[in-house]
Design a protein around this motif. Structure first.
Motif, short mmCIF file in Angstrom:
data_model
loop_
_atom_site.label_atom_id
_atom_site.label_comp_id
_atom_site.label_asym_id
_atom_site.label_seq_id
_atom_site.Cartn_x
_atom_site.Cartn_y
_atom_site.Cartn_z
N PHE A 1 -15.58 8.30 1.57
CA PHE A 1 -14.28 7.97 1.00
C PHE A 1 -14.42 7.44 -0.42
CE2 PHE A 1 -10.74 5.04 0.22
CZ PHE A 1 -9.68 5.91 0.40
N ARG A 2 -15.40 6.55 -0.65
CA ARG A 2 -15.63 6.04 -2.00
C ARG A 2 -16.02 7.17 -2.95
NH1 ARG A 2 -18.01 1.68 0.76
NH2 ARG A 2 -20.05 2.63 0.55
N LEU A 3 -16.87 8.11 -2.48
CA LEU A 3 -17.26 9.26 -3.28
C LEU A 3 -16.04 10.09 -3.65
CD1 LEU A 3 -19.43 11.11 -4.53
CD2 LEU A 3 -19.64 12.20 -2.28
N LYS A 4 -15.17 10.32 -2.69
CA LYS A 4 -13.96 11.10 -2.93
C LYS A 4 -13.06 10.42 -3.97
CE LYS A 4 -11.92 13.05 0.53
NZ LYS A 4 -11.09 13.46 1.66
N GLU A 5 -12.89 9.12 -3.87
CA GLU A 5 -12.07 8.38 -4.82
C GLU A 5 -12.66 8.42 -6.23
OE1 GLU A 5 -9.00 6.88 -4.31
OE2 GLU A 5 -9.16 8.03 -2.46
N GLU A 6 -13.97 8.25 -6.34
CA GLU A 6 -14.62 8.29 -7.65
C GLU A 6 -14.51 9.67 -8.28
OE1 GLU A 6 -16.22 6.34 -9.94
OE2 GLU A 6 -15.38 4.68 -8.81
N LEU A 7 -14.72 10.71 -7.49
CA LEU A 7 -14.63 12.07 -8.02
C LEU A 7 -13.20 12.39 -8.45
CD1 LEU A 7 -17.01 14.06 -5.64
CD2 LEU A 7 -17.49 13.17 -7.92
N THR A 8 -12.21 11.91 -7.71
CA THR A 8 -10.81 12.14 -8.08
C THR A 8 -10.51 11.46 -9.41
OG1 THR A 8 -10.17 12.23 -5.75
CG2 THR A 8 -8.42 11.85 -7.34
N LYS A 9 -10.98 10.23 -9.57
CA LYS A 9 -10.75 9.51 -10.83
C LYS A 9 -11.42 10.24 -12.00
CE LYS A 9 -13.01 5.72 -11.74
NZ LYS A 9 -13.52 4.35 -11.68
#
Length: 166
Positions: free
Chosen positions: A136-144
């Protein structure tokens, strides 16, 4: 005459005593009327009003389906301590866009998106990706990061098709 005054006085007292009983009756009737009107309004509000909202919701046009863009597959070696076994991360990613017309606008920036993803993911350790919280953290960072790379276009989400750590 004294008797008339006494009778008149009694009649006057009876006339004065009668209005408070009448006032009490009027107040009780007013409260009852307000209770009936309030109950009717509450019934309409809770039972009949919701049907109107459903009709309005059905009349609205359906929302446009999102558009999806595939990002080229990414395979990187993860950062580890010296002497540890080298681990690799392979990801298949899809970007979710709000409109179909944004696909053509984002394709020229795809090399920049791939570069940003790879440089970020290369710095990760295998422990950073443990469990659903790590993903989830990886997904949020990549989205940003992708939103910064394709600035006027807004990417709704980064979706993983596949995430493999070897």
């Amino acid at each position: 005459m004294a008797e008339n005054d006494a009778e008149g006085g009694a009649a006057a007292e009876g006339a004065e005593a009668a209005p408070p009983k009448n006032k009490l009756k009027i107040i009780i009737m007013a409260v009852g009327l307000l209770a009936v009107l309030g109950g009717g309004a509450a019934t309409w509000f809770f039972f009949f009003r919701h049907g109107d909202e459903e009709h309005h919701a059905e009349a609205a046009p359906p929302p446009k389906p999102p558009a999806f863009v595939d990002v080229p597959d990414i395979m990187v070696n993860l950062a580890g301590a010296p002497g540890e076994r080298v681990q690799y991360l392979r990801m298949k990613i899809v970007l979710e866009l709000k409109e179909e017309k944004q696909i053509e606008a984002i394709k020229p920036t795809m090399p920049r998106v791939t570069d940003i993803f790879q440089t970020y993911v290369r710095e990760l350790r295998p422990s950073d990706l443990n469990g659903s919280a790590g993903i989830f953290r990886l997904k949020e960072e990549l989205t940003k990061r992708v939103n910064a790379a394709v600035a006027p276009i807004q990417v709704s989400a980064v979706l993983f098709k596949e995430v493999v750590i070897q």
